[in-house]
Write a protein that holds these residues in place. Structure first.
Motif, short mmCIF file in Angstrom:
data_model
loop_
_atom_site.label_atom_id
_atom_site.label_comp_id
_atom_site.label_asym_id
_atom_site.label_seq_id
_atom_site.Cartn_x
_atom_site.Cartn_y
_atom_site.Cartn_z
N PRO A 1 12.82 -4.60 -1.47
CA PRO A 1 12.05 -4.92 -0.25
C PRO A 1 12.83 -5.84 0.70
N ARG A 2 13.49 -6.84 0.14
CA ARG A 2 14.27 -7.76 0.98
C ARG A 2 15.53 -7.07 1.52
N SER B 1 2.60 -3.44 2.91
CA SER B 1 2.99 -3.38 1.50
C SER B 1 3.83 -4.59 1.14
N GLU B 2 3.50 -5.16 -0.01
CA GLU B 2 4.26 -6.33 -0.47
C GLU B 2 5.70 -5.94 -0.80
N VAL B 3 5.92 -4.65 -1.03
CA VAL B 3 7.26 -4.20 -1.42
C VAL B 3 7.86 -3.24 -0.40
N GLY B 4 7.35 -3.25 0.81
CA GLY B 4 7.97 -2.48 1.89
C GLY B 4 7.87 -0.97 1.71
N CYS B 5 6.78 -0.53 1.09
CA CYS B 5 6.62 0.90 0.81
C CYS B 5 5.39 1.44 1.55
N GLY C 1 5.98 -12.76 -1.92
CA GLY C 1 5.10 -12.32 -2.98
C GLY C 1 5.66 -12.56 -4.37
N ALA C 2 5.09 -11.88 -5.30
CA ALA C 2 5.37 -12.10 -6.71
C ALA C 2 6.76 -11.61 -7.08
N ALA C 3 7.27 -10.64 -6.32
CA ALA C 3 8.54 -10.04 -6.71
C ALA C 3 9.73 -10.92 -6.34
N ALA D 1 1.42 0.40 -7.45
CA ALA D 1 1.98 0.69 -8.78
C ALA D 1 3.31 -0.02 -8.98
N ILE D 2 4.10 -0.07 -7.92
CA ILE D 2 5.40 -0.75 -8.01
C ILE D 2 5.19 -2.25 -8.25
N VAL D 3 4.27 -2.84 -7.49
CA VAL D 3 4.01 -4.27 -7.66
C VAL D 3 3.61 -4.56 -9.11
N ASP D 4 2.76 -3.72 -9.65
CA ASP D 4 2.30 -3.95 -11.02
C ASP D 4 3.44 -3.82 -12.03
#
Lengths: 361, 361, 361, 361
Positions: free
Chosen positions: A334-335, A183-187, A52-54, A195-198
């Protein structure tokens, strides 16, 4: 002593520089006759890849080459059987753009191990951070995926993002873990996730980065694991987790918050029916597992590689203005989940094997 | 593997049960020719003794008997010179009232290692908690006092109470360290100290107890100490600190709070003049000391031994009502300071010796 | 690393100088619940004491003080039960005549570790040889006596003098082991024993000394013990045995003589009925025990302390004439038997515990 | 604990099965900044290859693939500079004829680790002996060749065949070492060499094999290396040498023969001019190097793989008649020379690095 080996009787040694030919490891102490599903290893490595974006745009194939320790004939389920000898493996480094680092060769990036490696060794491989790069953790994930299989289905090691970029998820006790991988961020708290992604996207756009907190849970650990005194189970787990790049803190159970409580509140005493419902200790009492879930929180500092202008020193103490051009994550937590789980699984597997020697036969 | 040894090339092994004949240790790896002031060891042990209203009434003489490793002839300053051979020592256990524990023999005290030791070993010495008692830390303090002397005057290892019983002291950057020993609870913020003393007295009267947070600072560590990858300096320090009884968390530099920051805030970048004034990393970058002060915070859970009525299980899973009668501290963090410093000094000394092998001669 | 610890998961650390307050050790890794007969330890120590004409007139009481690791209540047979925690013990040094060494302080005795300790450490405790004295082996005998009990009655560790002062005993396969302790020099061939006693007496009178060869046999070791590659069972046993003072060589099975044979002679192949009667391998094949008796021979150099006049260097390279006045054995191999057995028992016990982790549960 | 690692601060871990994809190792602890000539490694590997009539017809390319730990830029002399990080390497297995072993799968070859591996692990890789094959020693030779370079030109590690197939060479003190490599069997006494070649050819023709004795010499070791008590220099060297496949004995200096001498003969006392000309101790006194040449003799049993008919057991205890068809050496000692030297160099390098920590700075 050179610090590239972890574990007592179940031991991982890793090697490799970020932009060298490969990274890899040797896992020694896997009991003979353990059936190992190697595609489960690939699945764990896939969780470590940027998403993803992160994530960093650097794309790694991460194909594991198995070099030793496995019986040549797979079993009926396609699993490989361990021989009891060391399991060696490697992952080739690909898609490295060492030229990105050429300009940085003489400058110590803030937050990175550049100046400290130079102080320690008097020289270093500047390409991609060399040995100090988180690239090394791919080897940990491989070994951790095997450790999980040694632990077997009765033990669950799982982790998720509990806080990132200053945004807190709901309490882990309320989570639906099945949502984590949506979740894109593992949440698993998908509202917090969004909110985290943003917020991470906002920071990345501003040439900046974020950190976060990982929640770790180990279920099904039998009581009595760990070694008293110096090698208490949470001391070794703490060692394991603090050795992951960017980790700056770790706490078990109620941790820092628990230090405000009184003893009567904090003691995980039984109810009248003998069941113990509270778990402020986080599953470890007196340094040994108590049979309840082991819980920990792990603090990751924000990513040090940022695209905005920073001051940086060179070896002569001169100040330079730098902008880090490499391909970097704006948020690594996340990684980090499979890495956290790998270190936890390695630690518990080691403790489990050591426990076999504690009582007179 | 049995977990009673700490360190790689500078190694402490401890032994002893709380109500056995003695506790002691063997410190191996002290370079030959180190001049050691043994009365400085007594002074450190004195700091570990119970003091004031917060402490247990159990009084221990804690006279160290030196058994080996020291040249028989003191030097001109009365110091003993290390021979390079193991330094063994013991402290007799005195004033033990094992009868206090007779009634507890069959019951697992909440928050203590009773049930977990039983699970691990199938039997235990119930008197005073046996090996799981903090009595063992006296041996750590002895070895730590020697480690401090090996580090020499250029390195300062110091700690103080930063928070206890829910009451926070002022920021350590504002402390006058000279005031610490005027505080009954080892807190340089004397106003907070007074509030802590009062709150602990209140809890003790209510048959309850408190926990707290210790702030640790190591000054003068040269850059480059620590081993990359698994034995990062803060990972080994974390292991050391988490192995102290009642510790449930540890963080370095900005730790958990730092994970909310952005990379541009957290990076300890130099100013235009080349000096680095910020220390959010807590003196360790990429796992190696960076030359700035090493800072850490250590969370201690509240004391588990409380005088009020609690439920407790026995080996058959039956619930009992117990009231712990032994002599116990209501707050241990003040007595933990020399233990925290001992573990830190042992870790840094070990890293310092290992650093002698890192570069080609 | 400082070399005072032996073993991987069953670990002995020793400490102490010959004329310091005491010698002692810490044995870590004894499984909890092992019933230990402490008077059997005294019996082993008694075997190490000087006896008869060949021995030093220094008399040591060698009373063991047990410091930790044992349950306070003996069992019905008067045995103490191990707690799983480290077993620490000490033996006071008595009857030391340090004045004997005053004259030697500045001179390096030939054959002793004086010059080499000085080179290593830059200083040393000259009294009785300090740490380099065989006094240290008392601690090994204590730990070895406990290791024998962990091995239990199915394993027999025994040794005897096979050659001394140039006089060979008959082949061990012909020995009546019950006669060993009737021999003043621990040699079951009583004719050879008498000749050895005479020859040693002759050398002693001439101000000279003797060496010899010990035969070691370990019966009842199950197949598969030892670790492949670097920690082959005989490699670790060899390490253990070569670490005993004055040992200069070790061989297993047919050893040096076996290297002359052809493969068809040396291979311990089965007879037609499947039984393997030959044991040229000495019970170890490919580094692992094969279930047959483990056999070894250990070479001890002659005692270095001799009463006749010798040249000796001092730290400035000056030559002195010295005559060693202390109280010394003219032959040490008889007293070495319990030490040889102790090191063997520690090694096999360590291997036996490690074997518990080799197979998938 | 699994026995695949050697060394304390300079540590080699090896991995790999004989007919698996590769064998290799990780060398950890090479000080940063050591200039390493990699073609010198190839030269050492070439010495390990089968030569002449005595060797196996299996031909291995043995090309080393360097995976990590070396600075990417060679220095002006084409040498690679060590980074201080682990040096990992591998050698592919080629020219394996696993089919040779198919018939042997169920039978335990006499003299081999087949039955003992089966007992230890419950399963094994039968192809080429798997992990128990001497193929593993290729990794030792690689690491040893680097260790020799760390030791530098002031230290010489050399070995030669002193006896083989029952034929003794002249005394090493009379050798012209330059002749060693003119001998097909690594024996500087060319007359003995010829006799050995003939006798080995005779045995090979008869379907049989031979063993021998290697003489090892280490020159230029400074005094004081080694660790007292358990890790005496010759104890660790003994461990290292006994871990080589087929080694059954090791002795230092006068070794077994020396045990017949009297103390006055054996003590290496100085002459009137202060020089010490005798070296019965073999360069090690009290477990520490004394500055004189370190000398050792190492006994290799005859090769177990023989072409003539033997009895052999299977897992059910049935007796079979076997004839070993694989490609095997009839004499391995010539090929063992670089392995012996590698283990010696690794041991001395480890001791040398540890010595850096022995004295107060």
């Amino acid at each position: 002593m050179a610090g590239n080996t972890f574990g007592n009787v179940f031991r991982l040694t890793t090697w490799g520089e970020s932009h060298g030919p490969a990274v890899g490891g040797v896992l020694d102490g896997m009991p003979a006759g353990t059936a190992l599903n190697l595609s489960a290893v690939d699945a764990e490595l896939a969780r470590r890849k940027p998403r993803g974006a992160a994530g960093t745009p650097r794309r790694e194939t991460d194909a594991v080459e198995w070099l030793s320790g496995l019986h040549p004939e797979p079993d009926a389920h396609g699993r490989r059987i361990s021989l009891g000898t060391p399991i060696a493996f490697l992952i080739r480094n690909e898609n490295t753009q060492s030229a990105d680092y050429a300009a940085l060769g003489e400058v110590f990036r803030p937050g990175h191990a550049d100046a400290t490696y130079q102080a320690k060794y008097g020289l270093r491989d500047v390409r991609g951070g060399g040995r100090s790069s988180a690239r090394e953790t791919a080897a940990r994930v491989v070994a951790g995926a095997l450790a999980k299989q040694l632990l077997g289905p009765s033990v669950t090691v799982r982790s998720a993002v509990a806080r990132a970029a200053g945004i807190a998820a709901s309490d882990p006790s309320t989570w639906n873990w099945a949502l984590r991988d949506q979740s894109e961020v593992g949440c698993p708290d998908l509202e917090a996730s969004k909110a985290i992604v943003d917020e991470v996207a906002r920071r990345r756009q501003a040439g900046d980065s974020a950190g976060g907190i990982v929640y770790l849970e180990i279920l099904g650990v039998p009581p009595g694991l760990g070694e008293p005194v110096f090698d208490k189970l949470h001391a070794v787990l703490g060692h394991a987790l603090l050795s992951i790049n960017a980790v700056k803190g770790v706490e078990f159970g109620d941790g820092f918050a628990g230090s405000d409580l009184s003893g009567s509140e904090h003691n995980d005493a039984p109810d009248a029916d003998g069941s113990i419902r509270q778990n402020r200790e986080g599953g470890i009492t007196g340094g040994l597992s108590n049979g309840r879930p082991i819980t920990a929180r792990i603090a990751f500092k924000p990513v040090s590689s940022i695209a905005s202008l920073q001051n940086a020193l060179d070896a002569d103490g001169q100040v330079h203005k730098i902008e880090i051009q490499g391909r970097h994550d704006a948020l690594v937590v996340p990684r980090a989940l499979p890495i956290v789980e790998a270190m936890a699984a390695l630690t518990v597997a080691d403790a489990m094997l050591q426990q076999r020697m504690q009582k007179h036969a």
